[in-house]
Design a protein around this motif. Structure first.
Motif, PDB file in Angstrom:
ATOM      1  N   LEU A  12       0.834  -1.200   0.000  1.00  0.00           N
ATOM      2  CA  LEU A  12       0.000   0.000   0.000  1.00  0.00           C
ATOM      3  C   LEU A  12       0.872   1.256   0.000  1.00  0.00           C
ATOM      4  N   LYS A  13       0.406   2.260  -0.730  1.00  0.00           N
ATOM      5  CA  LYS A  13       1.202   3.488  -0.877  1.00  0.00           C
ATOM      6  C   LYS A  13       0.919   4.440   0.287  1.00  0.00           C
ATOM      7  N   PRO A  14       1.870   5.341   0.592  1.00  0.00           N
ATOM      8  CA  PRO A  14       1.569   6.348   1.623  1.00  0.00           C
ATOM      9  C   PRO A  14       0.502   7.315   1.102  1.00  0.00           C
ATOM     10  N   LYS A  15      -0.379   7.752   1.999  1.00  0.00           N
ATOM     11  CA  LYS A  15      -1.447   8.662   1.576  1.00  0.00           C
ATOM     12  C   LYS A  15      -1.036  10.119   1.800  1.00  0.00           C
ATOM     13  N   PRO A  16      -1.408  11.000   0.886  1.00  0.00           N
ATOM     14  CA  PRO A  16      -0.996  12.397   1.027  1.00  0.00           C
ATOM     15  C   PRO A  16      -1.767  13.100   2.148  1.00  0.00           C
ATOM     16  N   GLN A  17      -1.213  14.199   2.646  1.00  0.00           N
ATOM     17  CA  GLN A  17      -1.898  15.032   3.646  1.00  0.00           C
ATOM     18  C   GLN A  17      -3.067  15.740   2.961  1.00  0.00           C
ATOM     19  N   GLY A  18      -4.209  15.768   3.631  1.00  0.00           N
ATOM     20  CA  GLY A  18      -5.408  16.372   3.039  1.00  0.00           C
ATOM     21  C   GLY A  18      -5.208  17.815   2.615  1.00  0.00           C
ATOM     22  N   ASP A  19      -4.435  18.574   3.395  1.00  0.00           N
ATOM     23  CA  ASP A  19      -4.316  20.013   3.084  1.00  0.00           C
ATOM     24  C   ASP A  19      -3.302  20.272   1.964  1.00  0.00           C
ATOM     25  N   SER A 162      -8.689   9.276  -7.392  1.00  0.00           N
ATOM     26  CA  SER A 162      -7.650  10.236  -7.021  1.00  0.00           C
ATOM     27  C   SER A 162      -8.165  11.180  -5.935  1.00  0.00           C
ATOM     28  N   PRO A 163      -7.529  11.175  -4.752  1.00  0.00           N
ATOM     29  CA  PRO A 163      -7.948  12.150  -3.745  1.00  0.00           C
ATOM     30  C   PRO A 163      -7.532  13.542  -4.218  1.00  0.00           C
ATOM     31  N   VAL A 164      -8.476  14.487  -4.209  1.00  0.00           N
ATOM     32  CA  VAL A 164      -8.185  15.798  -4.815  1.00  0.00           C
ATOM     33  C   VAL A 164      -8.529  16.966  -3.903  1.00  0.00           C
ATOM     34  N   GLY A 165      -7.821  18.084  -4.177  1.00  0.00           N
ATOM     35  CA  GLY A 165      -8.182  19.373  -3.589  1.00  0.00           C
ATOM     36  C   GLY A 165      -8.863  20.193  -4.671  1.00  0.00           C
ATOM     37  N   ALA A 166      -8.805  21.513  -4.559  1.00  0.00           N
ATOM     38  CA  ALA A 166      -9.486  22.393  -5.506  1.00  0.00           C
ATOM     39  C   ALA A 166      -8.892  22.244  -6.910  1.00  0.00           C
ATOM     40  N   TYR A 167      -9.738  22.378  -7.928  1.00  0.00           N
ATOM     41  CA  TYR A 167      -9.270  22.263  -9.312  1.00  0.00           C
ATOM     42  C   TYR A 167      -8.419  23.469  -9.700  1.00  0.00           C
ATOM     43  N   TYR A 168      -8.865  24.657  -9.310  1.00  0.00           N
ATOM     44  CA  TYR A 168      -8.104  25.882  -9.623  1.00  0.00           C
ATOM     45  C   TYR A 168      -7.252  26.261  -8.425  1.00  0.00           C
TER      46      TYR A 168
END
Ligand code: COI
Length: 355
Positions: A12-19, A162-168
């Motif tokens: 399993l891969k490490p998960k990125p920080q949400g922020d 893909s866990p994502v943040g804002a598009y712009y």
């Protein structure tokens, strides 16, 4: 319905920080694949570790772009569950795109079951920081090795997450958009209504030309007269003119956005006057000069609601609502994201639980 087999990933891969999430740069541990062979139909649905594809260099997708995709999102709700937003609409549109590109239809129920199963396996990847979500990218590629221009006899339907943040990079803050006067995106009768790679490939040139000048994207005009407003690169578009909210009608070259549909639904529910019709850029400019262009915003799955603070059209620069987020854009953004993230009621039953 054929059983979906599962092969679990061993590393399993490490998960990125949400922020720290950007849009579409990291992918989860698993993916869904199903094959199509002419005569046999769609078969062997499976969830496997996320991995590169091995394809013949003559695969039709590389040469003639016979491919379609979708984009939808899942969110973690306050009760710790995961919900998707109107996924059946994306599956219906996927099949409309398939039809336009001569790709065999997919069983929408199976596709939904597959997405749910994939998300539940990669549930730990659903981010919960403000403004984040799990972006779901279903797509179909034509994999038959053949250089003749003809529909493929073999395909793969794949879903990645893909866990994502804002598009712009602007987030919910207003973006600047440039009206495109030279290049066009689509014409009625073409593939503008379908979610297919070529529409996006053909948008890159115009996008590249304006991005150095601080514009997030271009606003496309109709492909015949370059007069009527169509859509922005990854969003449908709305304007508020003298109290009325208007958006380009579906004319065969505009993408039928799920968020667009949800926005119109909400505006009607709130009793705001909302009209789908042909809108010329002249009309927008005149409304601006008359002080009646009150708000502009884009809607899309990736972008949610994105206020437009400035529109450039040739020499003219239209600063809308002082470059600030308008009241309706804010209300729509808050309402949609609250429904999506389960923070408020879902009066229209738009969200679907991933069990
Ligand atoms: C979406 O909003 O999901 C889209 O498909 C736009 C995209 C090209 C990022």
């Amino acid at each position: 319905m054929e059983e979906i087999r599962v092969e679990q990933s061993q590393s399993l891969k490490p998960k990125p920080q949400g922020d720290q999430l950007e849009f579409g740069r990291v992918f989860t541990d698993h993916m869904f694949i199903m094959d199509y062979t002419m005569g046999k139909g769609w078969h062997d649905p499976r969830i496997v570790p996320y991995q590169p594809l091995v394809l013949d260099p003559a695969a039709i997708v590389f040469h003639y772009g016979q491919t379609v995709f979708e984009g939808l999102k899942a969110y973690e709700t306050p009760d710790g569950k995961v919900r998707m937003f109107r996924p059946e609409k994306n599956m219906q549109r996927l099949n409309r795109s398939n039809d336009r590109l001569c790709i065999p239809a997919i069983d929408e129920e199976l596709a939904l079951t597959a997405v749910k199963k994939l998300i539940s396996i990669d549930k730990e990847w659903v981010p919960n920081a403000e403004g984040t979500s799990l972006y779901i990218r279903p797509f179909v590629i034509s994999i038959e090795p053949y250089l003749g221009v003809a529909p493929s006899k073999r395909y793969q339907f794949i879903v990645i997450l893909s866990p994502v943040g804002a598009y712009y990079k602007e987030g919910i803050n207003p973006v600047k958009i440039a009206v495109e006067n030279e290049y066009v995106r689509a014409v009625a009768g073409g593939t503008g209504e379908a979610k297919t790679a070529g529409n996006y490939a053909s948008s890159l040139k115009a996008q590249e030309l304006v991005s150095g000048q601080g514009y997030a994207q271009v606003l496309w005009l109709d492909g015949v007269k370059k007069k009527y407003i169509e859509e922005v690169g990854s969003m449908n578009v709305f304007f508020k003119i003298n109290g009325e909210i208007v958006t380009p009608e579906l004319n065969g070259s505009i993408l039928e956005g799920v968020t667009r549909n949800s926005v119109i639904h909400l505006l009607k529910y709130w009793d705001y006057p909302v009209t789908e019709r042909r809108i010329s850029m002249e009309e927008i400019f005149q409304a601006y000069k008359d002080g009646q262009l009150e708000e502009a915003f884009g809607s899309g799955t990736a972008a949610v609601i994105s206020p437009i603070g400035e529109l450039s059209w040739g020499e003219a620069k239209l600063v809308i609502n002082n470059g600030e987020t308008g009241q309706i854009s804010k209300k729509l953004y808050d309402t949609l994201t609250n429904i999506q993230t389960g923070k408020t009621d879902d009066p229209f039953n738009w969200t679907v639980e991933v069990e």
